[in-house]
Design a protein around this motif. Structure first.
Motif, PDB file in Angstrom:
ATOM      1  N   MET A 171       0.828  -1.205   0.000  1.00 16.62           N
ATOM      2  CA  MET A 171       0.000   0.000   0.000  1.00 16.62           C
ATOM      3  C   MET A 171       0.866   1.259   0.000  1.00 16.62           C
ATOM      4  N   PHE A 172       1.926   1.230   0.802  1.00 12.42           N
ATOM      5  CA  PHE A 172       2.812   2.396   0.896  1.00 12.42           C
ATOM      6  C   PHE A 172       3.483   2.689  -0.439  1.00 12.42           C
ATOM      7  N   ILE A 173       4.088   1.662  -1.052  1.00 12.77           N
ATOM      8  CA  ILE A 173       4.799   1.922  -2.302  1.00 12.77           C
ATOM      9  C   ILE A 173       3.825   2.239  -3.440  1.00 12.77           C
ATOM     10  N   MET A 174       2.593   1.751  -3.342  1.00 11.07           N
ATOM     11  CA  MET A 174       1.590   2.091  -4.351  1.00 11.07           C
ATOM     12  C   MET A 174       1.307   3.591  -4.326  1.00 11.07           C
ATOM     13  N   GLU A 175       1.050   4.134  -3.160  1.00  9.87           N
ATOM     14  CA  GLU A 175       0.765   5.562  -3.034  1.00  9.87           C
ATOM     15  C   GLU A 175       2.002   6.398  -3.356  1.00  9.87           C
ATOM     16  N   LYS A 176       3.144   5.987  -2.839  1.00  7.44           N
ATOM     17  CA  LYS A 176       4.367   6.774  -2.977  1.00  7.44           C
ATOM     18  C   LYS A 176       4.819   6.881  -4.428  1.00  7.44           C
ATOM     19  N   ASN A 177       4.641   5.819  -5.200  1.00 11.27           N
ATOM     20  CA  ASN A 177       5.208   5.784  -6.538  1.00 11.27           C
ATOM     21  C   ASN A 177       4.213   6.040  -7.661  1.00 11.27           C
ATOM     22  N   ILE A 178       2.931   6.010  -7.372  1.00 14.13           N
ATOM     23  CA  ILE A 178       1.943   6.171  -8.447  1.00 14.13           C
ATOM     24  C   ILE A 178       1.169   7.478  -8.340  1.00 14.13           C
ATOM     25  N   ASN A 183       4.668  11.876  -6.753  1.00 13.17           N
ATOM     26  CA  ASN A 183       5.635  11.850  -7.850  1.00 13.17           C
ATOM     27  C   ASN A 183       6.222  13.234  -8.090  1.00 13.17           C
ATOM     28  N   GLU A 184       5.373  14.253  -8.050  1.00 16.96           N
ATOM     29  CA  GLU A 184       5.841  15.627  -8.265  1.00 16.96           C
ATOM     30  C   GLU A 184       6.831  16.037  -7.181  1.00 16.96           C
ATOM     31  N   ARG A 185       6.564  15.640  -5.953  1.00 15.39           N
ATOM     32  CA  ARG A 185       7.471  15.976  -4.856  1.00 15.39           C
ATOM     33  C   ARG A 185       8.832  15.335  -5.069  1.00 15.39           C
ATOM     34  N   GLN A 186       8.836  14.097  -5.542  1.00 15.33           N
ATOM     35  CA  GLN A 186      10.101  13.433  -5.799  1.00 15.33           C
ATOM     36  C   GLN A 186      10.837  14.106  -6.950  1.00 15.33           C
ATOM     37  N   GLU A 187      10.137  14.474  -8.001  1.00 16.32           N
ATOM     38  CA  GLU A 187      10.771  15.049  -9.178  1.00 16.32           C
ATOM     39  C   GLU A 187      11.322  16.450  -8.892  1.00 16.32           C
ATOM     40  N   ASP A 188      10.670  17.159  -7.983  1.00 13.20           N
ATOM     41  CA  ASP A 188      11.164  18.484  -7.637  1.00 13.20           C
ATOM     42  C   ASP A 188      12.542  18.415  -6.973  1.00 13.20           C
ATOM     43  N   ARG A 189      12.897  17.261  -6.398  1.00 14.40           N
ATOM     44  CA  ARG A 189      14.170  17.122  -5.711  1.00 14.40           C
ATOM     45  C   ARG A 189      15.295  16.721  -6.655  1.00 14.40           C
ATOM     46  N   THR A 190      14.955  16.321  -7.872  1.00 14.08           N
ATOM     47  CA  THR A 190      15.990  15.860  -8.798  1.00 14.08           C
ATOM     48  C   THR A 190      16.797  17.037  -9.318  1.00 14.08           C
ATOM     49  N   GLN A 191      18.062  16.778  -9.612  1.00 16.48           N
ATOM     50  CA  GLN A 191      18.959  17.839 -10.065  1.00 16.48           C
ATOM     51  C   GLN A 191      18.806  18.127 -11.547  1.00 16.48           C
ATOM     52  N   ASN A 192      18.434  17.119 -12.312  1.00 19.31           N
ATOM     53  CA  ASN A 192      18.394  17.270 -13.761  1.00 19.31           C
ATOM     54  C   ASN A 192      17.014  17.630 -14.296  1.00 19.31           C
ATOM     55  N   GLY A 193      16.097  17.902 -13.398  1.00 17.83           N
ATOM     56  CA  GLY A 193      14.757  18.230 -13.863  1.00 17.83           C
ATOM     57  C   GLY A 193      13.932  16.974 -14.066  1.00 17.83           C
ATOM     58  N   SER A 194      12.642  17.122 -14.074  1.00 20.72           N
ATOM     59  CA  SER A 194      11.765  15.965 -14.183  1.00 20.72           C
ATOM     60  C   SER A 194      11.515  15.601 -15.629  1.00 20.72           C
ATOM     61  N   ALA A 195      11.085  14.341 -15.788  1.00 22.81           N
ATOM     62  CA  ALA A 195      10.702  13.887 -17.129  1.00 22.81           C
ATOM     63  C   ALA A 195       9.473  14.641 -17.603  1.00 22.81           C
ATOM     64  N   LEU A 289       4.985   0.183 -11.201  1.00 24.59           N
ATOM     65  CA  LEU A 289       6.278   0.597 -10.674  1.00 24.59           C
ATOM     66  C   LEU A 289       7.349   0.565 -11.766  1.00 24.59           C
ATOM     67  N   ASN A 290       7.146  -0.282 -12.752  1.00 24.51           N
ATOM     68  CA  ASN A 290       8.077  -0.355 -13.884  1.00 24.51           C
ATOM     69  C   ASN A 290       7.734   0.642 -14.984  1.00 24.51           C
ATOM     70  N   GLY A 291       6.741   1.509 -14.748  1.00 23.05           N
ATOM     71  CA  GLY A 291       6.369   2.532 -15.715  1.00 23.05           C
ATOM     72  C   GLY A 291       5.648   1.988 -16.937  1.00 23.05           C
ATOM     73  N   ARG A 292       4.927   0.905 -16.785  1.00 20.11           N
ATOM     74  CA  ARG A 292       4.274   0.272 -17.930  1.00 20.11           C
ATOM     75  C   ARG A 292       2.750   0.385 -17.844  1.00 20.11           C
ATOM     76  N   GLN A 293       2.274   1.500 -17.265  1.00 23.86           N
ATOM     77  CA  GLN A 293       0.829   1.688 -17.120  1.00 23.86           C
ATOM     78  C   GLN A 293       0.093   1.705 -18.455  1.00 23.86           C
ATOM     79  N   ASP A 294       0.745   2.207 -19.487  1.00 25.72           N
ATOM     80  CA  ASP A 294       0.085   2.272 -20.788  1.00 25.72           C
ATOM     81  C   ASP A 294       0.098   0.933 -21.522  1.00 25.72           C
ATOM     82  N   GLU A 295       0.858  -0.013 -21.027  1.00 23.32           N
ATOM     83  CA  GLU A 295       0.941  -1.314 -21.680  1.00 23.32           C
ATOM     84  C   GLU A 295      -0.010  -2.338 -21.079  1.00 23.32           C
TER      85      GLU A 295
END
Length: 325
Positions: A171-178, A183-195, A289-295
């Motif tokens: 449940m935790f990783i489902m909310e945290k990663n999806i 997701n926006e909070r995690q991407e804001d911390r990246t140095q190279n900018g978000s996808a 989690l593998n980024g394959r939601q569209d598949e």
């Protein structure tokens, strides 16, 4: 007191027997269903046959894993689920201690597989190896200590703790990663900018709507599976608490209606469905989690009359995956 309507046809219960084909009983547990009343070849006929649901759902799950290319760990988990059902079938048919161990310990081992899948995903190989060794050691400890104690309460508590841990972790990783917010909070911390910064606004909105819709359906899957599982647990406890009354009521009502009062049989049916929901949810979560939601998508035509499955999306004429709106 149960009173059978005069218009309801029934036949009397045959007397329970002690000299069935598999006698004597050597298991540390003997459930509320009377022994060898229906056939001398099965000690508890309802508790035996209700395990066929596990067998059917296990083959259904393994076929789905093979057909749609799900991770191998889930095929193995469904195989473990098959062993649980087969072991329980053998246990209730014979009430022999070795078959009891197959039934109960396979529940522990299958849950350990899901624990490794949940905590080891996307971790470095050395971590996954050490995690596997640790979980295997835990499974061995539970096996040896349970065989030493021969106390079903220890097994039930160990299974409950493992299940709760892996459920809360998932449940935790489902909310945290999806969920888009996290997701926006995690991407804001990246140095190279978000996808997302490289996408147009329409694509960002589509992805976020997609993920929110997935989470909504995932939580529904969790709620239904958990409700069915806990409902079965409640019925099983009532079966244990009021066994003497239930046996009297069954004989007053007669066959086949008394079979509906076999609480442990309902436990098999409901936990079988609940566990199936959990494994299917785990498959879908892994793809997300593998980024394959569209598949991949959850195919669940009806909330009450069908079971969900995770399937590959159909592709367009040019071979690209059809995206959700």
């Amino acid at each position: 007191m149960a009173v059978k309507p005069a218009w309801l046809p029934s036949i009397p219960y045959p007397p329970a027997q002690e000299d069935g084909y598999w006698a004597p009983i050597t298991s540390t547990l003997d459930w509320c269903e009377e022994n060898y009343y229906a056939t001398r070849y099965s000690a508890e006929i309802v508790n035996t046959l209700t395990n066929l649901l596990f067998v059917w759902l296990a083959f259904k799950g393994m076929y789905n894993c093979y057909k749609h290319g799900h991770d191998r760990i889930f095929f193995i988990t469904f195989f473990g689920y098959l062993i649980v059902g087969s072991g329980s079938f053998a246990f209730h048919a014979t009430l022999k201690y070795p078959m009891q161990l197959v039934d109960e310990l396979s529940m522990i081992y299958t849950t350990c597989l899901m624990t490794w899948a949940s905590f080891g995903h996307n971790r470095p190989l050395p971590f996954r190896v050490m995690l596997g060794i640790g979980i295997a050691g835990l499974a061995l400890f539970i096996t040896l200590y349970y065989h030493y104690l021969q106390d079903p309460t220890f097994h039930q508590n160990a299974y409950a703790i493992l299940t709760i841990v892996v459920l809360l972790r998932s449940m935790f990783i489902m909310e945290k990663n999806i969920r888009p917010h996290f997701n926006e909070r995690q991407e804001d911390r990246t140095q190279n900018g978000s996808a997302k910064g490289k996408m147009n606004a329409a694509e960002i909105e589509r992805i976020e709507e997609r993920d929110r819709a997935i989470l909504k359906k995932m939580w529904l899957m969790v709620a239904v599976g958990l409700s069915v599982f806990l409902g079965g647990f409640g019925i099983w406890n009532l079966d244990n608490m009021y066994c003497s009354k239930l046996r009297v009521w069954r004989r007053e009502i007669g066959l086949p209606w008394g079979l509906l009062l076999e609480g442990h049989g309902w436990w098999h049916l409901m936990t079988g469905v609940g566990a199936y929901f959990y494994i299917v949810w785990g498959i879908w979560l892994r793809h997300c989690l593998n980024g394959r939601q569209d598949e991949y998508e959850a195919v669940w035509p009806s909330l009450f009359t069908s079971l969900p499955s995770i399937e590959k999306r159909k592709t367009n004429a040019n071979g690209s995956v059809k995206k959700t709106n």
